[in-house]
Design an enzyme around this catalytic site. Structure first.
Site, PDB file in Angstrom:
ATOM      1  N   CYS A  87      15.290  -8.403 -14.227  1.00 63.45           N
ATOM      2  CA  CYS A  87      15.285  -8.270 -15.683  1.00 63.45           C
ATOM      3  C   CYS A  87      13.905  -7.878 -16.209  1.00 63.45           C
ATOM      4  CB  CYS A  87      15.820  -9.556 -16.321  1.00 63.45           C
ATOM      5  SG  CYS A  87      16.366  -9.323 -18.021  1.00 63.45           S
ATOM      6  N   HIS A 204      21.181 -10.954 -13.512  1.00 56.67           N
ATOM      7  CA  HIS A 204      20.568 -12.227 -13.095  1.00 56.67           C
ATOM      8  C   HIS A 204      21.363 -12.909 -11.982  1.00 56.67           C
ATOM      9  CE1 HIS A 204      17.492 -12.479 -16.213  1.00 56.67           C
ATOM     10  NE2 HIS A 204      18.377 -11.924 -17.016  1.00 56.67           N
ATOM     11  N   GLU A 206      20.337 -15.051 -10.006  1.00 59.66           N
ATOM     12  CA  GLU A 206      19.896 -16.453  -9.917  1.00 59.66           C
ATOM     13  C   GLU A 206      20.746 -17.399 -10.766  1.00 59.66           C
ATOM     14  OE1 GLU A 206      18.362 -14.106 -11.594  1.00 59.66           O
ATOM     15  OE2 GLU A 206      17.270 -14.862 -13.337  1.00 59.66           O
TER      16      GLU A 206
END
Lengths: 232, 79
Positions: A87, A204, A206
């Site tokens: 990002c 993302h 994560e």
């Protein structure tokens, strides 16, 4: 796996990233301040997390890319060390010259926060070896500037060299302008550096690692890194 | 010494913000606007009086930070 997460002022995804790294690898990453000039000794993965470094002033990632720590990150990458840039981290990596191109305003000017579908273009990379090439995963995005742009020669080169690792697609993996929500050139969501040791991506992974909070499609990216580093 | 660095998008780079402004001007009824490209202006106060040195410093500033040479051009003016 000895990972280091770089913390810039205005970043807000560093804890999600640290949590995912710990969750998958079992090891706590080092948090490295942007004004430091060295990475912890023995670092084998550097992560540039998401957020709004310096409030996106000037251009997204522009000021963070010139932070003192970035010289050490550049040296790490030049030696073949792994770098994961997510990002705002992707924007920083582009501004720092670690990756080609730039992330422009989303084509329809909206900040977009939702889950998207990504097709994994290849599995022979340190970041995707635990996935199958062609697989489609679901991960969240949250950005206003994710529209990947580069000059025609650069696009042709990264395509020819197979450096596009993720593309925005329909759930069945087909390219569809309706699913290329930010207008990125060739629906590019993530790219590799020439040596394939630096990955920049807008979504993302994560955020999708722990079944307690939802889907776990991003988990294999971290497992890929762990297995790559264990094999090394 | 006063100086101005102007940063503009290179030709061919899509400018969604410029397009939105263009649309807004049209809806306001401002006649004769064919197209809009958005850029940035930096007004900079330079120390000293050496124009050549100032120009050199500003060129460095533009290339190292103010402009992203992948997508933008810049122009340095000493006022």
């Amino acid at each position: 796996m000895k990972s280091a997460v770089v913390v810039f002022p205005g970043i807000n995804r560093e804890r999600d990233m640290a949590r995912a790294l710990k969750f998958v690898s079992g090891k706590e990453p080092a948090m490295v301040w942007h004004a430091d000039s060295e990475l912890p000794k023995g670092t084998d993965l550097v992560v540039l997390p998401g957020g709004f470094s310096y409030g996106d002033y000037l251009r997204c990632g522009a000021i963070a890319a010139r932070a003192p720590i970035m010289e050490a990150v550049r040296t790490h990458a030049a030696k073949g060390g792994l770098v994961l840039a997510v990002c705002n981290g992707f924007q920083i990596a582009c501004e720092a010259g670690l990756l080609p191109g730039v992330l422009m305003r989303n084509a329809r000017l909206k900040f977009i926060c939702k889950e998207v579908f990504l097709r994994i273009e290849r599995s022979d990379t340190p970041f995707t070896r635990q996935y199958n090439a062609g697989a489609v995963i679901r991960v969240p995005v949250a950005h206003g500037e994710g529209n990947y742009v580069a000059d025609a020669d650069t696009i042709a080169r990264i395509e020819d060299e197979g450096r596009v690792l993720f593309r925005y697609t329909a759930p069945d993996g087909k390219l569809d302008p309706a699913f290329n929500f930010n207008g990125a050139t060739n629906a590019i969501a993530g790219i590799l550096s020439e040596k394939r040791n630096v990955l920049g991506l807008m979504p993302h992974p994560e955020n999708h690692v722990d079944p307690a909070v939802g889907p776990t499609d991003g988990r294999r990216l971290f497992e890929s890194l762990v297995s790559t580093l264990e094999a090394a | 010494m006063k100086a101005r660095v102007t940063v503009t998008l290179k030709a061919g780079i899509l400018d969604p913000q410029g397009k939105a402004i263009e649309g807004a001007l049209k809806s306001l009824g401002v006649a004769g606007v064919a197209s809009v490209r958005q850029g940035k202006v930096f007004d900079i106060e330079v120390e000293g009086v050496d124009r050549a040195k100032a120009e050199q410093a500003l060129t460095l500033a533009a290339e190292k930070l103010l402009a992203n040479m992948v997508i933008e051009n810049y122009r340095v003016e000493l006022l």
